[in-house]
Every structure is written in structure tokens, then in C-alpha cells.
Scaffold this motif. Structure first.
Motif, PDB file in Angstrom:
ATOM      1  N   LYS A 166     -16.365   1.514  32.875  1.00 48.25           N
ATOM      2  CA  LYS A 166     -15.288   1.761  33.821  1.00 48.25           C
ATOM      3  C   LYS A 166     -15.752   1.526  35.255  1.00 48.25           C
ATOM      4  N   ASN A 167     -16.916   2.058  35.582  1.00 54.25           N
ATOM      5  CA  ASN A 167     -17.346   2.080  36.975  1.00 54.25           C
ATOM      6  C   ASN A 167     -18.485   1.111  37.291  1.00 54.25           C
ATOM      7  N   GLY A 168     -18.937   0.407  36.281  1.00 47.77           N
ATOM      8  CA  GLY A 168     -20.057  -0.495  36.516  1.00 47.77           C
ATOM      9  C   GLY A 168     -21.360   0.218  36.208  1.00 47.77           C
ATOM     10  N   VAL A 169     -22.264  -0.529  35.599  1.00 45.60           N
ATOM     11  CA  VAL A 169     -23.537   0.052  35.172  1.00 45.60           C
ATOM     12  C   VAL A 169     -24.381   0.422  36.391  1.00 45.60           C
ATOM     13  N   LYS A 170     -24.116  -0.230  37.509  1.00 46.07           N
ATOM     14  CA  LYS A 170     -24.895   0.032  38.723  1.00 46.07           C
ATOM     15  C   LYS A 170     -24.711   1.487  39.176  1.00 46.07           C
ATOM     16  N   LYS A 171     -23.503   1.991  39.029  1.00 45.69           N
ATOM     17  CA  LYS A 171     -23.251   3.360  39.470  1.00 45.69           C
ATOM     18  C   LYS A 171     -24.094   4.350  38.672  1.00 45.69           C
ATOM     19  N   LEU A 172     -24.153   4.114  37.365  1.00 47.13           N
ATOM     20  CA  LEU A 172     -24.929   5.010  36.508  1.00 47.13           C
ATOM     21  C   LEU A 172     -26.418   4.909  36.835  1.00 47.13           C
ATOM     22  N   SER A 173     -26.839   3.676  37.146  1.00 48.41           N
ATOM     23  CA  SER A 173     -28.234   3.464  37.516  1.00 48.41           C
ATOM     24  C   SER A 173     -28.545   4.210  38.810  1.00 48.41           C
ATOM     25  N   THR A 174     -27.650   4.110  39.767  1.00 51.01           N
ATOM     26  CA  THR A 174     -27.842   4.799  41.045  1.00 51.01           C
ATOM     27  C   THR A 174     -27.974   6.303  40.835  1.00 51.01           C
ATOM     28  N   MET A 175     -27.134   6.830  39.957  1.00 50.73           N
ATOM     29  CA  MET A 175     -27.162   8.272  39.690  1.00 50.73           C
ATOM     30  C   MET A 175     -28.504   8.717  39.127  1.00 50.73           C
ATOM     31  N   VAL A 176     -28.987   7.984  38.125  1.00 49.91           N
ATOM     32  CA  VAL A 176     -30.214   8.438  37.481  1.00 49.91           C
ATOM     33  C   VAL A 176     -31.412   8.178  38.387  1.00 49.91           C
ATOM     34  N   LEU A 177     -31.350   7.100  39.168  1.00 48.45           N
ATOM     35  CA  LEU A 177     -32.435   6.831  40.115  1.00 48.45           C
ATOM     36  C   LEU A 177     -32.489   7.912  41.185  1.00 48.45           C
ATOM     37  N   ALA A 178     -31.306   8.394  41.599  1.00 54.11           N
ATOM     38  CA  ALA A 178     -31.286   9.464  42.592  1.00 54.11           C
ATOM     39  C   ALA A 178     -32.002  10.692  42.042  1.00 54.11           C
ATOM     40  N   THR A 179     -31.780  10.973  40.770  1.00 53.62           N
ATOM     41  CA  THR A 179     -32.465  12.118  40.158  1.00 53.62           C
ATOM     42  C   THR A 179     -33.968  11.890  40.111  1.00 53.62           C
ATOM     43  N   ILE A 180     -34.364  10.742  39.544  1.00 51.43           N
ATOM     44  CA  ILE A 180     -35.803  10.480  39.388  1.00 51.43           C
ATOM     45  C   ILE A 180     -36.485  10.455  40.750  1.00 51.43           C
ATOM     46  N   ASN A 181     -35.894   9.716  41.692  1.00 49.35           N
ATOM     47  CA  ASN A 181     -36.531   9.587  43.003  1.00 49.35           C
ATOM     48  C   ASN A 181     -36.579  10.929  43.734  1.00 49.35           C
ATOM     49  N   GLY A 182     -35.568  11.753  43.515  1.00 50.51           N
ATOM     50  CA  GLY A 182     -35.592  13.090  44.109  1.00 50.51           C
ATOM     51  C   GLY A 182     -36.758  13.905  43.558  1.00 50.51           C
ATOM     52  N   LEU A 183     -36.971  13.805  42.266  1.00 52.04           N
ATOM     53  CA  LEU A 183     -38.077  14.544  41.644  1.00 52.04           C
ATOM     54  C   LEU A 183     -39.422  14.006  42.138  1.00 52.04           C
ATOM     55  N   ILE A 184     -39.499  12.688  42.282  1.00 53.82           N
ATOM     56  CA  ILE A 184     -40.742  12.091  42.789  1.00 53.82           C
ATOM     57  C   ILE A 184     -40.993  12.579  44.222  1.00 53.82           C
ATOM     58  N   ASN A 185     -39.947  12.610  45.029  1.00 55.81           N
ATOM     59  CA  ASN A 185     -40.101  13.114  46.399  1.00 55.81           C
ATOM     60  C   ASN A 185     -40.653  14.539  46.402  1.00 55.81           C
TER      61      ASN A 185
END
Lengths: 698, 698
Positions: free
Chosen positions: B318-337
């Protein structure tokens, strides 16, 4: 003796051997004291500089107000700051102005006509009184101080002309040369089976399985980019599991660079590029059979930054290497566009490219730092290049296309020479070959299947028209043959393209000097000994010369002349080549008698008179059957590498096996060079037949 | 029987087995008739739809005017169109709202409190009268029709809490597990010799020569990017020919990805990522010795698009795979930070990463099309990934860092299961192991050193809190242990973090159901048989349940209850697992008696009571010594692959060697599933001891 470049009224003996400019004592200083100069060891200016003359400096001018400069006939306008030079303005406006010396005021080629506006011009000896009266200026020596309009005169416009010698005959020689074609980038058509619950392997594994079955590529070491993986699912399903994949075969494994739905029957094409300092040649090739579908050439736009490679590097240091890369890419991509248009093909079909150029040209193209090439110990940054993709370097073919850049063994012997060796095949032969490529430089190779030695002999750009008043490349309008009647002393000329002449190219100059010497117009020092009042003689404020074509016979509405300064330049160039031969042979413990074949290649066009080249002492006096002129070997080698993996690996091996001899630190080379500054040579015993002919007045 | 999701007053027998929602006859239709649903074969709704009920449709609403929505306490404002849902607004504003069912109105978790403004809410059974009176709404069922301000209630905010079971004990088990460390990306310090006229090799050749001498990398198959070549000249000269190069060791050759001046003594670090559908765990690891310098975890922000992988794929379509990628990257990158900050290290030091996730999670992370995974025949696009670089995928470590994504054998068995097998070592053992990872799905592996079979049994998210009124993950505030007094029927609870409870997690649910059954609170069908007036009993308009904690004992100011619907869900989940065991064994021609070891892993936290899991029929009745609970095996396998090339190649081999059994097309699986929807099982002979205990009222 000549006239000071800054003070045209002062005669002086100090000649910059590199830039070919005279300086009076007031101006005496090396302009490039920090850069690599092959003439340094015997340069009078250099020694005086070293003794403590102060440097020039003070080049910058205060800038403030903005003016507009309009270039005609393009009607292109650009804003400039007060005091900016016209050359800088033209370069920014991308006006293809010929500025061989890169703004030093030495070549006199960046002529413009000022139609209106406030400018300041420095005095120069490189414009005639007539030109000055017609408002001609040198763009590099003229600054802008108001809104102005300038016009580009006929002789300044760089023409996109076909390089002679690249015609059907030359390309036909290549056809069929490569029998076992193996491109870097290949397309593989696959009809895959649709997945089922019983065969649920992933799309990528299905693709790899198909590729593996096709036996056209090793799937054990297959890489794939994330972008292709992202597109995979749709592409594979769009045409019922029929796909074609583009695969680049790299040295360290293969890579799937693209995948499309459906099969393709479209011809896969390639381009071979001879990336010359002066001229760039591009062939469009059918990768299936090696057919040459088109060939074109143009002037390297970097010429705006100077004729020779050293000036290009200086320019890159000043303006950034990216600018030089942009210039050369504009040339190459323009030529590719021309081929795409004339052959009526699609850009995406071009999936392979090879580039053959000297070391500095390849560095500049790829934006690799070139500055240490001109500083002792003269080190290139990269000599062997990995396979790249077109999109990475800005080449406008299929963005995923594979690019092979020919490796070069040294800073001053590059991939173009490797291409030449590859084409001549001398590295596979039993007999001893001496090879010279005469371009903007002169690179020599000596060897056979057992060894390869190479050197660069700094012949300078004279044979390509640089530093010669009416010098030009072997293009339409260039005088390429000259025969002078002993009786009338009038020349009979052959012109490229059978049109009215615009100038004279290398082979024409060789003919001319040989003929003038044999007819007694000049003596063996290259000085005129013809009566000043002879109708063919010209004298102006600065020089004396022979009129090859009268005003009304030319396409430039002026007499085309060849001056004493021009002759001096030619003698230095031919002397550098001959000295190079001698010293390289000596380094190998050999002499001319042990050489079985001499191969000449380079920018002479289709024509080169060996006998006359011997007459002037450019080539050694050997049996003429030993000489072979092979045209543009750089493009030929690039063509071979485009088609065949074997040749690409041969090229790498040739580059690795070459021993480079550095003449810049070789005292003997300077001695031999000095001895060769005579027609044919100071050592007349080396040229008995020529001497005999001179004696007999032949 | 339950109440229709759209008409809370209507009782109905039609339960969507996938989404766990009741529909009355008016509403009866499959919401996802085109997608893969494991329950389809026995689904009453599906058969009715197939018989011709018309589809739902009409979801779109006319939109026009723009309003602003302000989210408190963040005070974040966003513009929305008239009629847009609050959930869509929250997702666009990146408000981390818990929306397990992806806006279907089924989970009741996306609660918001409307402070002011004009909204419209659909009726729902998932809010209590008390909540409704306090202006609670479900964000997904509420549309905006004016400027509004909403507040996120305590229980809706996703907390960045530490996942239990990932504490010191768990990480200590890993320390020293890998003895022969071989990272993908290595740094090599080199002191090169300066070039001379006698040693004029190019910068790149000099670098390769140095690397070759270091014997740390094979230079025969070394690639290098154009960017590194462009920087080479300056970098090599900046610190007197002392450099350090970062090299990635790829399967098909190595690559120099960066070069810097000077040597480095800085520790090289790595991150291991367990990319779960629900939770993401990241370890920060010292690549020199394997020390775990930090560990943290968080909720996958994709949860806003639904709890289970299928909903994520639907959302991506529905929203494009990029949106889902952005969401999970935000989580991972937040944890890395978080790890960078707490360990006080530099981002650039992190040069290695491994990612272990199920097939859909890895597809979404890498933006690889996942849609065919949920359509027969359920094909992933990529199952084995090449080594990538952090910058290519958006991982915020050193941009040149190497990323290894664990391969997975099938669409519903991914890299996390391969990681689990690797960690347990079952693929190297002689004896027969049955392995199950209970996460948002339930994946089973059966095998030993001779063979590996695997299947996914669609256990659903109940054990992670999905579809359970007070369900939550094993985080702080989760009830993880329950013992019920036979006399008072009052529970004694253990809470993660020893705080007041906020909900109940998987291990708590297993305990609770087992205890309720043994105490006679529920019967073997999971129905309440306790007196309605008992103080522990709750009845509201829609359901009946057992009160585990009274309002004043909790952190949410409400009774925490466990309802009959919750019990139904748990029974389906445990039934799916048990049926999975049986059918996988059957496919291998085996039964439980031939299994030597049963390994459980997954999100239960530190605690799991095996005896009680047997009591409810989730695990077979075998000697308890055969069971081992091994915590989060996905992160453990990722950690091993981070450090060792041997484990990376083992992971590939495990993935390749696994035979995947598809239960969705297996009739027998549905039969076994139905038989297992009883406590402990319809076939009581399989659980003699449990039956004895029930009889004895233990």
C-alpha cells in the motif's frame, strides 16, 4: 636568438626549451620552477633561476564590478568580474577556444576580435600589425573592464572535423582482427521455469540457476547489487519468467548489473576510445562480430587548458581535477552522441567501452589526483585500473556498461602505448622492434618477446601543430605533403580533404623541411639562406619565413608561412625522438644495426614520407623496408581490448613487463639531444646517404 | 461465540482465525481474500466468501479541507485532510503508536485521548465504558473533521525498555564462544616505503604491495572503488606513507573500501542485530576479542503497520516498501545511537554488522519486493545476500562498514532460524533435535548432522501479546510467572523488573492457563467454570474473564484480566505449535519417542516453565531433561556470524541444507491443529501424566 615574449623589441638568446618562448634578461625566470621539465638539465633559464633570480608573481588583479561578455557568432553571454581575462570568460562559457599554451601568451592561438567595449591588452608579438588593426586580441592577455562583444575568428574556432587516417582503409584493417570475441559485459537471455510449491527457490537463486545452466558465466563468484535485487521480483514476473541479465565479468568475480523482463535480440554495442591529449577518436563497434559501425573524432576540450599534459596537470591543480574531467567527458560524450545519431542506435545498447590514453589523460578523466606525476620522482596514482561502470565515471553509454581503461607502466608511458604494442604485436615477435608513437609526446618502446623497454622522449607538440605559427593537426585543410621545385622553388602541396589549405600538419612539416634543405632554401642549421627578395620569402617584424601558400590560395585569407622559429621547433622535436632512439638502444646495450623493424604510429594521418623523415634526421638511416607506419595504434589496441578478454589480459601483461627508463635524470640523453639539433645530425657519419644527396643537391 | 467487531451487540459464531475478529452475518467476508492465509483451509468465512458474498469495499472517504492534529505530550503537530484517520496522522507524524493489527480495529491498542476538536469514531467493543467516558478513542477508527488535540495515554506509548533475558547472564554465555575471530571488514596498518626514481610504482601498486606483504589479505582478487582511487595520492602522502586501509572480505574477492593517513590503534567494533518482527535487539561488540560492550533493544517501529509479517507486507504494498524500510531503520539506528552514546565510542569505529531476521523482515529492511512471499507459491526474492556496505542500506554505522545478512531457506523460515540452529549447534550433533523458535511466528526445525527439516507453524502473536486484551511483550511490567492458590484462587505473580504490572507476557499466560485449569477455574475447553460472583471473576458487555491483578495493584489503574477470548487465542497458538511438531516429525517418518532433545528459543524472556507448557499441551509430554530453553538464539547466531568467517559460511550451509515443508498446503496439519484445540489435547493418551494431575486436582 629571438624576441622577448614580453618585450617584442628586445632580441635575446634565452629560450625556454619547454614552452618555446624567448625571454630578455629582465624577464628571465623559469615559469614552472616547481614542475617536472625534461629540459631542465640543460636549460639556461633554470640555472639562472637557481642562482637566485626572483620569481615572477603578482598575477592577481583586484576585481570588483561585473560586466557581461557576449561571444559571437554563438551569441553566448557570460558575466565576468572587472579585470577577468577573456580566456577565463571563454572557458567558463564553454566556448571552444584554442588555447594551446593554457593562457601563457605563448602560442598566440586564442585570438578574438573585439567588436565593442572596454578592454586592456598586454603587448604581444604574436599578432600581426594587420590583425591588431582589425581589433584582434589574445584572449589570455586581454582583461575585461566593461560590457563587451567579441567575435571568434574563423581560424580560432575548433572544428569538429574528421581526423584523417581514420577512414575506411584504417578501419578495414581492424575488421576480423579479433576472432574470439569475449566482451566484458554480456547479455544472457533466459527462459526460467515458474516457481511452484515443489520448487520454491528464491527469485535470485532461480536466476543464478538459469545463469549456471546457460554455461555462459561462472555463478560461483557472482555478485549482485542491491538495486538489482530490489527490482528482481517484478522484472522476473513481468514477462512470464523470461528475462535477460547483463553481467560484467570482472577480474575478481562477475557481477549482475542489470536485469530486464523478456529476452533481447538487440545488438550489443561497444565503444573504443583513443583518449589523446589533443585528439579523441571513438569507434562504435558491434560486439557480436567486431564490425565497426561508425568512427569519429574531435579535439579534446581540455586543450583550453594547454597543449601538453603538464599544462593540463597545472590547470587541474588550479581549477580542480573535476573541471578537466568534465571537459574531456564533454568531448567523449559528444562524439558518442554523434555516433548514436548517425548509426541510429540506442544509447542503452552500448554496454562495453575501452579507453586508451596516456597516464595523465586517464587520471584526469577518472578524477584521480595527477599532481605527483609532475613532481620527482614522478609517480602516477593508479597504473592498472579495475573494471568500472559507465555511470561511475560519467560516460554516457548504458549506465551499467563496463569500462576497461588500458593500464600504463609509468607516469609518462601510458595505456595508449600499451595499446600500440598490443596492436603491433611486437611483444610476441622474435625479432627486435623499435616502436615510436608520435603524438603530443613521443613514447618509444624497444623489445621483442623476451623483453620490453620504454621511455618518453618529450618530443613536444610540434608534429601536432603546437608551437608552429601555421601548425595544425592532420585534419581537413592541413598541408600534409610538400614537394618543392628545384627550379622555381615553388611548392606543390597535398592537402587533407583536397580543399584550400588552413595550415600545415606534421607530415607536411617533415616534407617541407626536407625539401627546403635539399633545395638549399635553408642550411643544415635550419637557417634561411634564400635571397630575401625571393617572392617565396617573408619577413615581418619578428621572424623570417618561407611562403607555402599565398593568401589567395588559402582558406584563411593570409599567407601560410613556415618561419625560422617553426624550423627550430621542428628540429628540437625530431632531435628529441632521435636522441630517444639512441639512448634507449644504449640502455639495452644495442645499436641501430641490431634493430630489425621500426614501427611508427601516431597522429600523422594517412601519410608519412619515411625517406624525408630520414632526411631531416628524425629517423635513422636504415633500409626503408625496415620501417612501417601503422597509423593510430592507440585506437586499434583499444578496439582489440574491447572485443577480447585475451587482449585485455595481454595489455595488463605488457604493462607489467615494461621497464621504464627515465630520460629526465639521464645526462646522456641531453647530450644526444643537443647533437641532434642539426639537419640531419651533427654526426654526419650516421647519415651517409642523406649527406650524399645534399652534396648532389637532390 | 463472540461479538461482531462492527456490531458489538450481535453475537456470532464466525471468527476470522487469522485476525481473531468475530463478524456477524451482515459483515461476513474475508478481509484479505487475496493474501496468503494459513487458516484458509478450515476457515468458515473463506468458504462463505468463495460462495459469492460480495466484497467489502468502499473504504475511501471524500477528502477536502486540511486540519491540524496536535499530539501530546510530544506537542507534535501535523496537517491532515478532512476525514483522514488519527492512525494515519500518527504514522505520518512518526508518533510511535502501537497498532498491532495495522488499523483493522481488531487489536484495540491504538488508544488516544481526544482533548479537544471535532472527530468521528466508529463504535467499538474494544474500549470500556469508563474509557469512552474519558474520551478514549481508537486512532484507527477515528477520523478528523477539525483542528484537534490528542493525548497519548500511558499504556499506548511504546517504551524503549530493555528486553528481559538479554541481561548480563545471557550476554556472558556468548563471551568466549567464538575463539578464532575473523571479521568481514578489517583494518590494516601499513608503513610503506616512499617512492624513488628507482622505485616508481604507482600509489595503488605500492598500497597493494604493502597489503600483500602484510599477509592479511589476498591481493590477487582485490577490488577498489573509484572514490578510494581518487583520494589515494593525498592520503598516502599526508603522513609520510603511513596509512591504514579498510578492507571488506567478500565472497567473490576483497575490496579496499577506505584508506586513511596514519596508522590506527582504535578498536574496531561491530553490531549484531536481531531483526525481529516485534522487537529488535542490538549488541555492540569489540571485534578484537568478542567482548559485548553494550546491548539494547526496542520495538520495531513497523509495528504501526501491524503485528504480523503478513500485515507488514500488505502495508508495504500500500505505502511502498521504502516506508517500511525507513521505519525499521529508524529503530535500528536509534538503538545504535543509544549504544554509541552509552559506550562512548565513535560511529566510524563500527565497521561490521550482521543482521538476523525472518525473510520478510530482511526483504523490508533492504527494500526488496516482498509481495510474492504472501502469494502462492510463496517465493522470497532473495534468500542468500551478498556482503553489502552500510551506506547502501542506510545503516548508520561507518558508511563503508560491511553488512552480512543471514540467509534464510524459505519465505516463512528466515535467517533468524538459521542463526538459532547455528547457536544451538544441532546441525553438528549426532542426536535428534526438535527446535522451535516462538516469536511472532513459530518456526520449527527437526534434524541432526545428517539432515535438517523446517516448517513454519503460524502460531500467531499471542505469546508476544498480540490478540490478548492485556497481552504484552516480556518487558518491564509484564507478568511472567503465575501461581494460583487452590484455596483462595488468588494468584501470586512475578513481574519483570519487580514493578507493578502493566500486562501479561507469554510465559505468564502459559503459567496462568495451566494454573486455571489445574484449579478448575477453567475446563479443558478453556471455558470458565468458576462462579460468576467470585471476586476474581469479571464480566463486561462482551466477555468473561479472570482478574489477575486488581486496579490498585497495577500500574495502569485498571483491573488486568484474562478473558475467554484470550484463552481461545492462546489455545490456538499452542495448538499450532504442537501440530507443527507432530506433522514435521511425521514428514520425517518419526515420532516424539525418537527425539533426543527439544530446544525452545524466542521471546519468553528469562523465564519459561516447561512443566506448565506441557500441562497446556504446547509441548509434548516427555522427560523434562530433554527440554532446553535457550533464550534469544537469533541474536546469539548474529553475534557468532559477526565475529567469524567460519560461522558465516556455516550459516550459508545450514540455509542451503534445510528442507522446507509447507504446512499451508498440508491437510494433515489442519487436522492435527484442530485436535490440539483442547487442554492439553483431544488425544488424552498423549498426555497421561497431565491427565493424572488434572484428575488429582494438582
Amino acid at each position: 636568438m629571438g624576441y622577448c615574449i614580453n618585450h617584442p623589441d628586445r632580441q635575446t638568446q634565452y629560450l625556454c626549451m619547454k614552452d618555446n618562448i624567448y625571454f630578455c634578461e629582465d624577464c628571465l625566470t623559469c615559469r614552472n620552477s616547481e614542475i617536472y621539465c625534461k629540459f631542465r638539465q640543460s636549460c639556461p633559464i633554470w640555472f639562472i633561476v637557481k642562482k637566485g633570480f626572483k620569481s615572477w608573481g603578482g598575477d592577481e588583479k583586484p576585481v570588483s564590478t561585473e560586466y557581461s561578455v557576449t561571444f559571437q557568432p554563438e551569441n553566448k553571454q557570460i558575466k565576468v568580474k572587472d579585470g577577468e581575462s577573456l580566456l577565463e570568460a571563454a572557458q567558463r562559457a564553454e566556448i571552444p577556444l584554442n588555447a594551446s599554451c593554457n593562457g601563457k601568451g605563448a602560442c598566440g592561438k586564442c585570438k578574438l576580435v573585439v567588436d565593442s567595449g572596454n578592454i586592456k591588452s598586454e603587448p604581444t608579438a604574436l599578432l600581426t600589425q594587420e590583425e591588431k588593426s582589425k581589433n584582434y586580441v589574445l584572449a589570455c592577455k586581454t582583461t575585461v573592464h566593461g560590457d563587451i562583444t567579441v567575435r571568434i575568428p574563423e581560424e580560432t574556432i575548433e572544428r569538429n572535423l574528421k581526423v584523417a587516417g581514420m577512414g575506411e582503409a584504417a578501419t578495414k584493417r581492424l575488421q576480423g582482427l579479433v576472432d574470439n570475441i569475449s566482451p566484458i559485459s554480456i547479455d544472457i537471455n533466459l527462459q526460467l521455469s515458474a516457481p511452484t510449491l515443489e520448487d520454491p527457490v528464491s527469485d535470485l537463486d532461480r536466476l543464478y540457476r538459469g545463469l549456471s545452466k546457460s554455461k555462459q558465466v561462472d555463478t560461483d563468484h557472482l555478485n549482485i547489487s542491491l538495486k538489482v535485487m530490489q527490482e528482481l521480483a517484478e522484472v522476473m514476473r513481468n514477462d512470464d519468467w523470461s528475462v535477460h541479465a547483463s553481467i560484467i565479468r570482472k577480474r575478481c568475480g562477475n557481477e549482475v548489473v542489470a536485469i530486464h523482463s523478456g529476452t533481447t535480440q538487440e545488438a550489443s554495442l561497444g565503444v573504443a576510445v583513443d583518449l589523446g591529449t589533443t585528439s579523441i577518436v571513438v569507434y562504435l563497434v558491434d560486439m557480436a562480430n567486431g564490425d565497426i559501425l561508425g568512427a569519429t573524432s574531435g579535439h579534446n576540450r581540455q586543450a583550453a587548458c594547454g597543449d601538453d599534459v603538464i599544462n593540463r596537470v597545472v590547470c587541474a591543480e588550479k581549477n580542480g581535477v573535476k573541471k578537466l574531467s568534465t571537459m574531456v567527458l564533454a568531448t567523449i560524450n559528444g562524439l558518442i552522441n554523434e555516433l548514436i545519431h548517425s548509426a541510429n542506435i540506442k544509447r542503452e545498447q552500448i554496454k562495453n567501452a575501452t579507453i586508451s590514453g596516456n597516464t595523465i589523460m586517464t587520471h584526469l578523466l577518472l578524477q584521480i589526483e595527477p599532481k605527483y606525476i609532475r613532481r620527482e620522482p614522478y609517480i602516477p596514482s593508479v597504473s592498472d585500473f579495475p573494471i568500472m561502470q559507465a555511470k561511475d565515471i560519467g560516460l554516457k553509454i548504458n549506465p551499467q556498461g563496463a569500462v576497461f581503461v588500458l593500464p600504463g607502466p609509468a607516469s609518462y608511458v601510458g595505456g595508449d602505448i600499451v595499446a600500440g604494442v598490443l596492436y603491433t604485436g611486437l611483444h610476441n615477435k622474435d625479432h627486435m622492434t623499435l616502436f615510436i608513437d608520435v603524438g603530443t609526446n613521443g613514447e618509444i618502446v624497444l623489445g621483442n618477446k623476451d623483453f620490453l623497454m620504454t621511455a618518453s622522449c618529450s618530443a613536444g607538440p610540434a608534429f601536432e601543430g603546437g608551437g608552429v605559427r601555421w601548425g595544425m593537426r592532420a585534419e581537413e585543410g592541413a598541408i600534409e605533403k610538400v614537394v618543392i621545385s628545384k627550379d622555381t622553388l615553388a611548392p606543390e602541396i597535398g592537402v587533407v580533404g583536397d580543399v584550400k589549405p588552413r595550415g600545415i600538419c606534421g607530415s607536411g612539416m617533415i616534407d617541407l623541411i626536407s625539401e627546403m634543405m635539399m633545395c638549399g632554401i635553408i642550411n643544415q642549421s635550419g637557417k634561411f639562406q634564400l635571397d630575401e627578395n625571393h617572392p617565396r620569402m617573408m619577413r615581418d617584424d619578428y621572424d623570417i619565413g618561407y611562403i607555402i601558400a599565398y593568401e589567395n590560395e588559402t582558406n584563411v585569407d593570409k599567407d601560410i608561412v613556415f618561419t625560422e622559429t617553426d624550423i627550430d621547433n621542428l628540429i628540437r622535436s625530431k632531435g628529441a625522438i632521435y636522441a630517444g632512439f639512441l639512448v634507449l638502444l644504449e640502455e639495452a646495450g644495442m645499436d641501430f644495426s641490431m634493430v630489425d623493424e621500426i614501427i611508427l604510429t601516431g597522429g600523422f594521418g594517412q601519410y608519412l614520407n619515411i625517406e624525408k623523415a630520414i632526411n631531416i634526421g628524425m629517423l635513422p638511416e636504415l633500409d626503408q623496408s625496415k620501417f612501417h607506419y601503422m597509423g593510430n595504434s592507440s585506437i586499434a589496441g583499444a578496439y582489440m581490448c574491447l572485443l577480447s578478454d585475451r587482449y585485455r589480459s595481454d595489455a595488463r601483461q605488457i604493462s607489467n613487463n615494461m621497464t621504464y627508463i627515465d630520460f629526465s635524470s639521464n645526462n646522456h640523453y641531453m647530450d644526444e639531444f643537443t647533437s641532434a639539433l642539426f639537419l640531419p645530425h651533427t654526426n654526419i657519419n650516421s647519415f651517409p646517404t642523406v649527406m650524399q644527396k645534399i652534396k648532389e643537391g637532390k
